[in-house]
Design an enzyme around this catalytic site. Structure first.
Site, PDB file in Angstrom:
ATOM      1  N   GLY A 198      45.646  42.105  43.582  1.00 53.80           N
ATOM      2  CA  GLY A 198      46.393  40.843  43.609  1.00 53.80           C
ATOM      3  C   GLY A 198      47.729  41.087  44.274  1.00 53.80           C
ATOM      4  O   GLY A 198      47.841  41.966  45.125  1.00 53.80           O
ATOM      5  N   GLU A 199      48.738  40.351  43.891  1.00 58.43           N
ATOM      6  CA  GLU A 199      50.075  40.554  44.451  1.00 58.43           C
ATOM      7  C   GLU A 199      50.878  41.332  43.413  1.00 58.43           C
ATOM      8  O   GLU A 199      51.180  40.819  42.336  1.00 58.43           O
ATOM      9  CB  GLU A 199      50.716  39.190  44.758  1.00 58.43           C
ATOM     10  CG  GLU A 199      51.652  39.242  45.950  1.00 58.43           C
ATOM     11  CD  GLU A 199      52.917  40.036  45.661  1.00 58.43           C
ATOM     12  OE1 GLU A 199      53.149  41.045  46.365  1.00 58.43           O
ATOM     13  OE2 GLU A 199      53.646  39.672  44.743  1.00 58.43           O
ATOM     14  N   SER A 200      51.190  42.592  43.737  1.00 57.18           N
ATOM     15  CA  SER A 200      51.743  43.505  42.731  1.00 57.18           C
ATOM     16  C   SER A 200      53.086  43.060  42.161  1.00 57.18           C
ATOM     17  O   SER A 200      53.346  43.231  40.970  1.00 57.18           O
ATOM     18  CB  SER A 200      51.861  44.921  43.302  1.00 57.18           C
ATOM     19  OG  SER A 200      52.736  44.944  44.412  1.00 57.18           O
TER      20      SER A 200
ATOM     21  N   CYS B  93      44.101  48.690  43.685  1.00 54.71           N
ATOM     22  CA  CYS B  93      45.004  48.101  44.686  1.00 54.71           C
ATOM     23  C   CYS B  93      46.373  47.796  44.071  1.00 54.71           C
ATOM     24  O   CYS B  93      47.129  48.709  43.774  1.00 54.71           O
ATOM     25  CB  CYS B  93      44.364  46.892  45.353  1.00 54.71           C
ATOM     26  SG  CYS B  93      45.208  46.419  46.891  1.00 54.71           S
TER      27      CYS B  93
ATOM     28  N   ARG C 128      53.729  50.909  49.179  1.00 54.94           N
ATOM     29  CA  ARG C 128      53.082  49.622  48.907  1.00 54.94           C
ATOM     30  C   ARG C 128      52.140  49.148  50.015  1.00 54.94           C
ATOM     31  O   ARG C 128      51.104  48.570  49.756  1.00 54.94           O
ATOM     32  CB  ARG C 128      54.172  48.575  48.673  1.00 54.94           C
ATOM     33  CG  ARG C 128      53.629  47.288  48.130  1.00 54.94           C
ATOM     34  CD  ARG C 128      54.737  46.391  47.668  1.00 54.94           C
ATOM     35  NE  ARG C 128      54.254  45.022  47.607  1.00 54.94           N
ATOM     36  CZ  ARG C 128      55.030  43.972  47.616  1.00 54.94           C
ATOM     37  NH1 ARG C 128      56.329  44.116  47.695  1.00 54.94           N
ATOM     38  NH2 ARG C 128      54.525  42.778  47.545  1.00 54.94           N
TER      39      ARG C 128
ATOM     40  N   ILE D 145      42.235  46.392  51.344  1.00 55.58           N
ATOM     41  CA  ILE D 145      42.880  45.154  51.789  1.00 55.58           C
ATOM     42  C   ILE D 145      44.385  45.307  51.594  1.00 55.58           C
ATOM     43  O   ILE D 145      44.857  45.366  50.464  1.00 55.58           O
ATOM     44  CB  ILE D 145      42.357  43.925  51.005  1.00 55.58           C
ATOM     45  CG1 ILE D 145      40.832  43.797  51.151  1.00 55.58           C
ATOM     46  CG2 ILE D 145      43.054  42.644  51.483  1.00 55.58           C
ATOM     47  CD1 ILE D 145      40.200  42.761  50.235  1.00 55.58           C
TER      48      ILE D 145
ATOM     49  N   HIS E 210      39.236  48.302  46.539  1.00 50.82           N
ATOM     50  CA  HIS E 210      38.717  47.261  45.638  1.00 50.82           C
ATOM     51  C   HIS E 210      37.267  47.554  45.250  1.00 50.82           C
ATOM     52  O   HIS E 210      36.346  47.058  45.901  1.00 50.82           O
ATOM     53  CB  HIS E 210      38.789  45.892  46.329  1.00 50.82           C
ATOM     54  CG  HIS E 210      40.164  45.345  46.471  1.00 50.82           C
ATOM     55  ND1 HIS E 210      40.723  44.482  45.560  1.00 50.82           N
ATOM     56  CD2 HIS E 210      41.109  45.556  47.425  1.00 50.82           C
ATOM     57  CE1 HIS E 210      41.958  44.172  45.938  1.00 50.82           C
ATOM     58  NE2 HIS E 210      42.214  44.810  47.060  1.00 50.82           N
TER      59      HIS E 210
ATOM     60  N   GLU F 138      35.607  46.329  42.972  1.00 51.96           N
ATOM     61  CA  GLU F 138      34.962  45.092  42.500  1.00 51.96           C
ATOM     62  C   GLU F 138      34.392  44.265  43.647  1.00 51.96           C
ATOM     63  O   GLU F 138      33.702  43.274  43.409  1.00 51.96           O
ATOM     64  CB  GLU F 138      35.952  44.254  41.671  1.00 51.96           C
ATOM     65  CG  GLU F 138      37.007  43.509  42.451  1.00 51.96           C
ATOM     66  CD  GLU F 138      38.181  44.358  42.937  1.00 51.96           C
ATOM     67  OE1 GLU F 138      39.142  43.766  43.462  1.00 51.96           O
ATOM     68  OE2 GLU F 138      38.143  45.597  42.814  1.00 51.96           O
TER      69      GLU F 138
END
Length: 198
Positions: A52-54, A84, A115, A143, A179, A181
């Protein structure tokens, strides 16, 4: 057995589906719960931090008061997997990009992260990755992926690409820059489940 997925933001449903598939593959059962607020983490036997967005993820974990519960879970030996953005959260330190955004880190592993390690030109890519606990390559989906730039003495490096560490383990914490998943290969999730069931 109860597995909690931090469900504040990120690839939550994909992780839930992967965990369900991995459990079915091994003929095991566990309750999978979404963690959106304080009070659920202490009831879990394993934790997953999705991609997601860390920065957002870190801020919301702090705001909801989940961060202290996660640190307690780590100290109790509860298996934890971060993927991620979840990898970034496990780190003790980050690069200038992490510092500039005032990214909240949980410090669960003795690692420093970059990052956006693979630069803008590699927004996303897939690679057959050699991972130390697997006997054949794993099709890893990256990603806008981070990487581990420094790993402390107690950290076991599990996989690298061009000298960049993309998977690591320390005690009961697993961190993956890709990822798992987003593939049909359940072996990374199985490795996490091994920690829970063994």
């Amino acid at each position: 057995m109860r597995i909690g997925v931090i469900a504040i933001q990120g690839d939550v449903s994909e992780h839930v589906e992967s965990l369900e598939r991995a459990l079915a593959e091994r003929g095991a059962t566990a309750e999978i719960v979404n963690i959106k607020h304080k009070g659920i983490v202490p009831t879990c036997d394993g934790l997953v931090f999705p991609g997601g967005e860390s920065t957002t993820l870190g801020r919301l974990i702090l705001r909801e008061g989940i961060d202290a519960e996660i640190k307690d879970a780590k100290e109790q030996g509860i298996p934890i997997m971060g993927t991620c953005a979840g990898l970034i959260l496990t780190a003790k330190a980050g690069d200038s990009q992490v510092e500039k955004t005032h990214q909240h880190l949980l410090g669960l592993m003795d690692i420093k992260v970059n990052r956006n390690a693979f630069g803008r030109q590699f927004q996303s890519f897939e690679v057959g990755l050699e991972i130390s606990f697997l006997d054949s390559p794993y099709n890893a989906v990256f990603i806008r992926a981070p990487a581990i730039t420094e790993a402390g003495e107690g950290v076991k490096v599990l996989a690298s690409i061009d000298g960049k560490i993309v998977a690591a383990e320390q005690d009961n914490v697993l961190a993956f820059a890709f990822h798992p998943e987003l593939t049909d290969d359940m072996r990374v999730h199985q490795y996490f489940l091994d920690k829970l069931f063994n």
